[in-house]
Design a protein around this motif. Sequence first.
Motif, PDB file in Angstrom:
ATOM      1  N   PHE A  22       0.802  -1.226   0.000  1.00  0.00           N
ATOM      2  CA  PHE A  22       0.000   0.000   0.000  1.00  0.00           C
ATOM      3  C   PHE A  22       0.838   1.280   0.000  1.00  0.00           C
ATOM      4  O   PHE A  22       0.291   2.379  -0.047  1.00  0.00           O
ATOM      5  CB  PHE A  22      -0.956   0.017   1.196  1.00  0.00           C
ATOM      6  N   GLY A  23       2.172   1.146   0.088  1.00  0.00           N
ATOM      7  CA  GLY A  23       3.022   2.328   0.098  1.00  0.00           C
ATOM      8  C   GLY A  23       2.835   3.180   1.333  1.00  0.00           C
ATOM      9  O   GLY A  23       2.861   4.405   1.269  1.00  0.00           O
ATOM     10  N   ILE A  24       2.618   2.515   2.475  1.00  0.00           N
ATOM     11  CA  ILE A  24       2.420   3.226   3.742  1.00  0.00           C
ATOM     12  C   ILE A  24       3.609   2.986   4.660  1.00  0.00           C
ATOM     13  O   ILE A  24       4.419   2.093   4.413  1.00  0.00           O
ATOM     14  CB  ILE A  24       1.108   2.784   4.449  1.00  0.00           C
ATOM     15  N   VAL A  25       3.707   3.790   5.694  1.00  0.00           N
ATOM     16  CA  VAL A  25       4.723   3.604   6.724  1.00  0.00           C
ATOM     17  C   VAL A  25       3.998   3.428   8.048  1.00  0.00           C
ATOM     18  O   VAL A  25       3.174   4.256   8.428  1.00  0.00           O
ATOM     19  CB  VAL A  25       5.684   4.809   6.803  1.00  0.00           C
ATOM     20  N   VAL A  26       4.295   2.332   8.731  1.00  0.00           N
ATOM     21  CA  VAL A  26       3.660   2.042  10.006  1.00  0.00           C
ATOM     22  C   VAL A  26       4.719   2.178  11.101  1.00  0.00           C
ATOM     23  O   VAL A  26       5.707   1.467  11.107  1.00  0.00           O
ATOM     24  CB  VAL A  26       3.070   0.611  10.020  1.00  0.00           C
ATOM     25  N   ASP A  27       4.501   3.145  11.998  1.00  0.00           N
ATOM     26  CA  ASP A  27       5.400   3.329  13.132  1.00  0.00           C
ATOM     27  C   ASP A  27       5.008   2.371  14.251  1.00  0.00           C
ATOM     28  O   ASP A  27       3.840   1.979  14.362  1.00  0.00           O
ATOM     29  CB  ASP A  27       5.310   4.769  13.649  1.00  0.00           C
ATOM     30  N   ASP A  28       5.978   2.017  15.085  1.00  0.00           N
ATOM     31  CA  ASP A  28       5.694   1.128  16.212  1.00  0.00           C
ATOM     32  C   ASP A  28       4.573   1.679  17.088  1.00  0.00           C
ATOM     33  O   ASP A  28       3.752   0.924  17.609  1.00  0.00           O
ATOM     34  CB  ASP A  28       6.940   0.925  17.075  1.00  0.00           C
ATOM     35  N   ASP A  29       4.521   3.009  17.231  1.00  0.00           N
ATOM     36  CA  ASP A  29       3.504   3.644  18.070  1.00  0.00           C
ATOM     37  C   ASP A  29       2.100   3.508  17.491  1.00  0.00           C
ATOM     38  O   ASP A  29       1.114   3.673  18.199  1.00  0.00           O
ATOM     39  CB  ASP A  29       3.821   5.134  18.264  1.00  0.00           C
ATOM     40  N   ASP A  30       2.020   3.233  16.180  1.00  0.00           N
ATOM     41  CA  ASP A  30       0.718   3.108  15.513  1.00  0.00           C
ATOM     42  C   ASP A  30       0.036   1.783  15.823  1.00  0.00           C
ATOM     43  O   ASP A  30      -1.166   1.648  15.636  1.00  0.00           O
ATOM     44  CB  ASP A  30       0.873   3.181  13.990  1.00  0.00           C
ATOM     45  N   ILE A  31       0.831   0.814  16.245  1.00  0.00           N
ATOM     46  CA  ILE A  31       0.332  -0.551  16.354  1.00  0.00           C
ATOM     47  C   ILE A  31      -0.163  -0.842  17.762  1.00  0.00           C
ATOM     48  O   ILE A  31       0.523  -0.576  18.743  1.00  0.00           O
ATOM     49  CB  ILE A  31       1.450  -1.555  15.997  1.00  0.00           C
ATOM     50  N   SER A  32      -1.375  -1.392  17.827  1.00  0.00           N
ATOM     51  CA  SER A  32      -1.910  -1.833  19.113  1.00  0.00           C
ATOM     52  C   SER A  32      -2.660  -3.137  18.884  1.00  0.00           C
ATOM     53  O   SER A  32      -2.911  -3.530  17.744  1.00  0.00           O
ATOM     54  CB  SER A  32      -2.853  -0.774  19.693  1.00  0.00           C
ATOM     55  N   ALA A  33      -3.016  -3.780  19.966  1.00  0.00           N
ATOM     56  CA  ALA A  33      -3.759  -5.038  19.854  1.00  0.00           C
ATOM     57  C   ALA A  33      -5.077  -4.810  19.125  1.00  0.00           C
ATOM     58  O   ALA A  33      -5.535  -5.669  18.363  1.00  0.00           O
ATOM     59  CB  ALA A  33      -4.002  -5.635  21.230  1.00  0.00           C
ATOM     60  N   SER A  34      -5.691  -3.646  19.325  1.00  0.00           N
ATOM     61  CA  SER A  34      -6.986  -3.382  18.683  1.00  0.00           C
ATOM     62  C   SER A  34      -6.855  -3.310  17.159  1.00  0.00           C
ATOM     63  O   SER A  34      -7.809  -3.608  16.444  1.00  0.00           O
ATOM     64  CB  SER A  34      -7.603  -2.095  19.226  1.00  0.00           C
ATOM     65  N   THR A  35      -5.672  -2.923  16.660  1.00  0.00           N
ATOM     66  CA  THR A  35      -5.442  -2.887  15.221  1.00  0.00           C
ATOM     67  C   THR A  35      -5.637  -4.270  14.616  1.00  0.00           C
ATOM     68  O   THR A  35      -6.178  -4.421  13.528  1.00  0.00           O
ATOM     69  CB  THR A  35      -4.009  -2.400  14.910  1.00  0.00           C
ATOM     70  N   PHE A  36      -5.191  -5.296  15.343  1.00  0.00           N
ATOM     71  CA  PHE A  36      -5.237  -6.671  14.845  1.00  0.00           C
ATOM     72  C   PHE A  36      -6.388  -7.469  15.457  1.00  0.00           C
ATOM     73  O   PHE A  36      -6.378  -8.693  15.429  1.00  0.00           O
ATOM     74  CB  PHE A  36      -3.909  -7.377  15.137  1.00  0.00           C
ATOM     75  N   GLU A  37      -7.385  -6.769  16.007  1.00  0.00           N
ATOM     76  CA  GLU A  37      -8.512  -7.452  16.644  1.00  0.00           C
ATOM     77  C   GLU A  37      -9.320  -8.257  15.627  1.00  0.00           C
ATOM     78  O   GLU A  37      -9.619  -9.432  15.844  1.00  0.00           O
ATOM     79  CB  GLU A  37      -9.411  -6.448  17.357  1.00  0.00           C
ATOM     80  N   THR A  38      -9.673  -7.618  14.502  1.00  0.00           N
ATOM     81  CA  THR A  38     -10.426  -8.303  13.452  1.00  0.00           C
ATOM     82  C   THR A  38      -9.826  -7.936  12.093  1.00  0.00           C
ATOM     83  O   THR A  38      -9.063  -6.977  11.974  1.00  0.00           O
ATOM     84  CB  THR A  38     -11.914  -7.898  13.435  1.00  0.00           C
ATOM     85  N   LEU A  39     -10.225  -8.682  11.078  1.00  0.00           N
ATOM     86  CA  LEU A  39      -9.795  -8.347   9.726  1.00  0.00           C
ATOM     87  C   LEU A  39     -10.292  -6.951   9.359  1.00  0.00           C
ATOM     88  O   LEU A  39      -9.570  -6.167   8.742  1.00  0.00           O
ATOM     89  CB  LEU A  39     -10.317  -9.391   8.731  1.00  0.00           C
ATOM     90  N   GLY A  40     -11.504  -6.615   9.777  1.00  0.00           N
ATOM     91  CA  GLY A  40     -12.061  -5.298   9.501  1.00  0.00           C
ATOM     92  C   GLY A  40     -11.279  -4.169  10.163  1.00  0.00           C
ATOM     93  O   GLY A  40     -11.055  -3.126   9.550  1.00  0.00           O
TER      94      GLY A  40
END
Length: 81
Positions: free
Chosen positions: A52-70
């Motif tokens: 997708f040409g995005i940059v994901v910082d460590d601070d962006d990631i949380s458990a809720s991000t990966f809660e569901t596919l949606g």
Amino acid sequence: MYLNEVKTILIDVLNLGAAGQSLDADSPLLGSLPELDSMAVVTLIGALEDHFGIVVDDDDISASTFETLGSLAAFVAAKAG
């Protein structure tokens, strides 16, 4: 739009094969897919960044991000926005 692309990448990264086709927006990910361990999360984020040409910082990631596919697809959409 993002849901199907994220789903395809998730299936590829985790080698879910045909079993992954049944995933939908409400499918739980973290804690429900044994293939999605900490190393797989890192690999998946890299694949999403590349695709997708995005940059994901460590601070962006949380458990809720990966809660569901949606929730993961919504995160990608927001980053790509």
